[in-house]
Design a protein around this motif. Structure first.
Motif, mmCIF file in Angstrom:
data_model
loop_
_atom_site.group_PDB
_atom_site.id
_atom_site.type_symbol
_atom_site.label_atom_id
_atom_site.label_comp_id
_atom_site.label_asym_id
_atom_site.label_seq_id
_atom_site.Cartn_x
_atom_site.Cartn_y
_atom_site.Cartn_z
ATOM 1 N N LEU A 30 0.836 -1.200 0.000
ATOM 2 C CA LEU A 30 0.000 0.000 0.000
ATOM 3 C C LEU A 30 0.875 1.256 0.000
ATOM 4 O O LEU A 30 0.599 2.218 -0.733
ATOM 5 C CB LEU A 30 -0.914 -0.005 1.225
ATOM 6 C CG LEU A 30 -1.839 1.211 1.399
ATOM 7 C CD1 LEU A 30 -2.757 1.383 0.196
ATOM 8 C CD2 LEU A 30 -2.660 1.074 2.685
ATOM 9 N N ALA A 31 1.939 1.240 0.797
ATOM 10 C CA ALA A 31 2.849 2.383 0.851
ATOM 11 C C ALA A 31 3.516 2.615 -0.500
ATOM 12 O O ALA A 31 3.600 3.751 -0.975
ATOM 13 C CB ALA A 31 3.902 2.153 1.929
ATOM 14 N N GLN A 32 3.962 1.551 -1.146
ATOM 15 C CA GLN A 32 4.618 1.685 -2.438
ATOM 16 C C GLN A 32 3.646 2.181 -3.501
ATOM 17 O O GLN A 32 4.009 2.973 -4.379
ATOM 18 C CB GLN A 32 5.224 0.346 -2.869
ATOM 19 C CG GLN A 32 6.136 0.451 -4.094
ATOM 20 C CD GLN A 32 7.314 1.384 -3.856
ATOM 21 O OE1 GLN A 32 8.083 1.192 -2.906
ATOM 22 N NE2 GLN A 32 7.452 2.409 -4.696
ATOM 23 N N GLU A 33 2.405 1.739 -3.420
ATOM 24 C CA GLU A 33 1.392 2.201 -4.366
ATOM 25 C C GLU A 33 1.167 3.701 -4.222
ATOM 26 O O GLU A 33 0.997 4.418 -5.217
ATOM 27 C CB GLU A 33 0.086 1.449 -4.139
ATOM 28 C CG GLU A 33 -1.013 1.813 -5.121
ATOM 29 C CD GLU A 33 -2.292 1.023 -4.881
ATOM 30 O OE1 GLU A 33 -3.312 1.635 -4.545
ATOM 31 O OE2 GLU A 33 -2.239 -0.210 -5.029
ATOM 32 N N LEU A 34 1.163 4.177 -2.985
ATOM 33 C CA LEU A 34 1.012 5.610 -2.746
ATOM 34 C C LEU A 34 2.174 6.394 -3.359
ATOM 35 O O LEU A 34 1.974 7.413 -4.030
ATOM 36 C CB LEU A 34 0.957 5.885 -1.237
ATOM 37 C CG LEU A 34 -0.409 5.902 -0.571
ATOM 38 C CD1 LEU A 34 -0.245 5.980 0.930
ATOM 39 C CD2 LEU A 34 -1.221 7.092 -1.061
ATOM 40 N N LEU A 35 3.376 5.918 -3.124
ATOM 41 C CA LEU A 35 4.556 6.594 -3.665
ATOM 42 C C LEU A 35 4.539 6.596 -5.188
ATOM 43 O O LEU A 35 4.837 7.613 -5.824
ATOM 44 C CB LEU A 35 5.829 5.912 -3.148
ATOM 45 C CG LEU A 35 6.108 6.062 -1.650
ATOM 46 C CD1 LEU A 35 7.293 5.199 -1.242
ATOM 47 C CD2 LEU A 35 6.369 7.520 -1.288
ATOM 48 N N ASP A 36 4.186 5.455 -5.772
ATOM 49 C CA ASP A 36 4.119 5.371 -7.229
ATOM 50 C C ASP A 36 3.045 6.307 -7.792
ATOM 51 O O ASP A 36 3.240 6.962 -8.820
ATOM 52 C CB ASP A 36 3.833 3.936 -7.679
ATOM 53 C CG ASP A 36 4.981 2.980 -7.363
ATOM 54 O OD1 ASP A 36 6.107 3.459 -7.112
ATOM 55 O OD2 ASP A 36 4.739 1.756 -7.341
ATOM 56 N N GLY A 37 1.908 6.360 -7.104
ATOM 57 C CA GLY A 37 0.794 7.171 -7.581
ATOM 58 C C GLY A 37 1.053 8.657 -7.533
ATOM 59 O O GLY A 37 0.545 9.420 -8.370
ATOM 60 N N PHE A 38 1.861 9.099 -6.563
ATOM 61 C CA PHE A 38 2.124 10.532 -6.415
ATOM 62 C C PHE A 38 3.517 10.930 -6.887
ATOM 63 O O PHE A 38 3.917 12.092 -6.746
ATOM 64 C CB PHE A 38 1.940 10.953 -4.949
ATOM 65 C CG PHE A 38 0.505 10.994 -4.515
ATOM 66 C CD1 PHE A 38 -0.301 12.074 -4.837
ATOM 67 C CD2 PHE A 38 -0.053 9.942 -3.802
ATOM 68 C CE1 PHE A 38 -1.624 12.111 -4.449
ATOM 69 C CE2 PHE A 38 -1.378 9.968 -3.409
ATOM 70 C CZ PHE A 38 -2.171 11.059 -3.737
ATOM 71 N N GLY A 39 4.262 9.970 -7.421
ATOM 72 C CA GLY A 39 5.594 10.302 -7.926
ATOM 73 C C GLY A 39 6.627 10.481 -6.846
ATOM 74 O O GLY A 39 7.511 11.341 -6.953
ATOM 75 N N GLY A 40 6.518 9.672 -5.772
ATOM 76 C CA GLY A 40 7.515 9.734 -4.706
ATOM 77 C C GLY A 40 7.095 10.623 -3.554
ATOM 78 O O GLY A 40 5.993 11.175 -3.527
ATOM 79 N N LEU A 41 7.999 10.778 -2.591
ATOM 80 C CA LEU A 41 7.685 11.558 -1.392
ATOM 81 C C LEU A 41 7.416 13.023 -1.712
ATOM 82 O O LEU A 41 6.559 13.649 -1.079
ATOM 83 C CB LEU A 41 8.842 11.454 -0.387
ATOM 84 C CG LEU A 41 8.997 10.117 0.334
ATOM 85 C CD1 LEU A 41 10.230 10.141 1.234
ATOM 86 C CD2 LEU A 41 7.754 9.795 1.162
ATOM 87 N N ASN A 42 8.138 13.588 -2.689
ATOM 88 C CA ASN A 42 7.922 14.990 -3.018
ATOM 89 C C ASN A 42 6.509 15.215 -3.542
ATOM 90 O O ASN A 42 5.833 16.174 -3.156
ATOM 91 C CB ASN A 42 8.949 15.458 -4.046
ATOM 92 C CG ASN A 42 8.824 16.941 -4.336
ATOM 93 O OD1 ASN A 42 8.932 17.769 -3.432
ATOM 94 N ND2 ASN A 42 8.593 17.289 -5.585
ATOM 95 N N GLY A 43 6.043 14.322 -4.400
ATOM 96 C CA GLY A 43 4.681 14.445 -4.900
ATOM 97 C C GLY A 43 3.656 14.245 -3.804
ATOM 98 O O GLY A 43 2.635 14.949 -3.740
ATOM 99 N N LEU A 44 3.921 13.299 -2.928
ATOM 100 C CA LEU A 44 2.999 13.028 -1.820
ATOM 101 C C LEU A 44 2.921 14.221 -0.882
ATOM 102 O O LEU A 44 1.868 14.524 -0.316
ATOM 103 C CB LEU A 44 3.458 11.783 -1.062
ATOM 104 C CG LEU A 44 2.527 11.218 0.012
ATOM 105 C CD1 LEU A 44 1.166 10.866 -0.578
ATOM 106 C CD2 LEU A 44 3.148 9.987 0.671
#
Length: 225
Positions: A46-60
């Motif tokens: 789930l965490a990796q999906e979030l990062l992928d979906g927002f383009g990493g921590l900066n996007g998140l």
């Protein structure tokens, strides 16, 4: 017990305690905030999906509540509110660090500062950063919302704010929720109108920054200011 024998959900926590937070991957750090996964998807997935979906921590970091709500597994208020709170703390910490420096020692800092405040907004917001004679930030004010045109942004209100803050210079800023940061003809016309109005009180417009999630554009760098 070695790391490889630990339950998947326990691995990031135990790794942090043993090796420190710097040893964790981005997905592992995010998994600690999420705490649990969802049916069919463990917390690291789930965490990796979030990062992928927002383009990493900066996007998140630029994600808003509505953005998080659209992610399956974050629909519940507890997970979403916890993550949103942590992201807001991070945004404020970065904004404070940027605010304490002379912004024009590093022009990229201006873009980062505006991104942190405006990029995730679901509607257009027009703001102004008021600077002193040394180009240090006095204040940032959000002045208008909605579709931005020459008629919806009132020069007299921008001028009044500049006078109230005793500003010597101004950086204009707004977001494009569409995700495209290319300036429109309306953006160029608005910039020229505000330049002329502020020049009457001897306040210089240094830039007009347009942001979207993960993107920022300086009209000054384009030669449009």
């Amino acid at each position: 017990m070695s790391f490889k024998n630990l339950p998947l959900e326990s691995l990031p926590r135990e790794k942090l305690l043993a090796l420190g937070p710097g040893a964790l991957a981005d997905a592992e750090l995010l998994a600690l905030l999420l705490r649990t996964g969802i049916p069919g998807k463990n917390v690291l997935q789930l965490a990796q999906e979030l990062l992928d979906g927002f383009g990493g921590l900066n996007g998140l970091l630029h994600a808003g509540l509505d953005d998080l709500k659209r992610i399956k597994g974050l629909g519940g208020s507890a997970k979403r509110s916890n993550l949103a709170a942590v992201l807001e703390v991070a945004r404020r910490a970065v904004a404070q660090r940027l605010r304490e420096r002379d912004l024009f020692d590093a022009p990229m800092a201006v873009k980062q500062y505006v991104q942190l405040h405006l990029a995730a907004r679901p509607h257009e917001v027009f703001a102004a950063l008021f600077l002193d004679a040394q180009h240090r930030l006095i204040a940032m004010e959000e002045l208008f919302r909605g579709t931005l045109t020459q008629t919806s942004v009132y020069p007299r209100e921008v001028v009044a704010c500049a006078l109230r803050h005793h500003a010597a210079a101004v950086i204009l800023a707004h977001n494009h929720p569409s995700g495209c940061v290319e300036p429109s003809r309306a953006d160029e016309a608005l910039t020229q109108t505000l330049q002329a109005a502020l020049a009457l009180i001897d306040v210089r417009v240094l830039d007009h920054v347009i942001v979207a999630p993960g993107q920022a554009l300086s009209m000054a760098e384009r030669g449009l200011v």
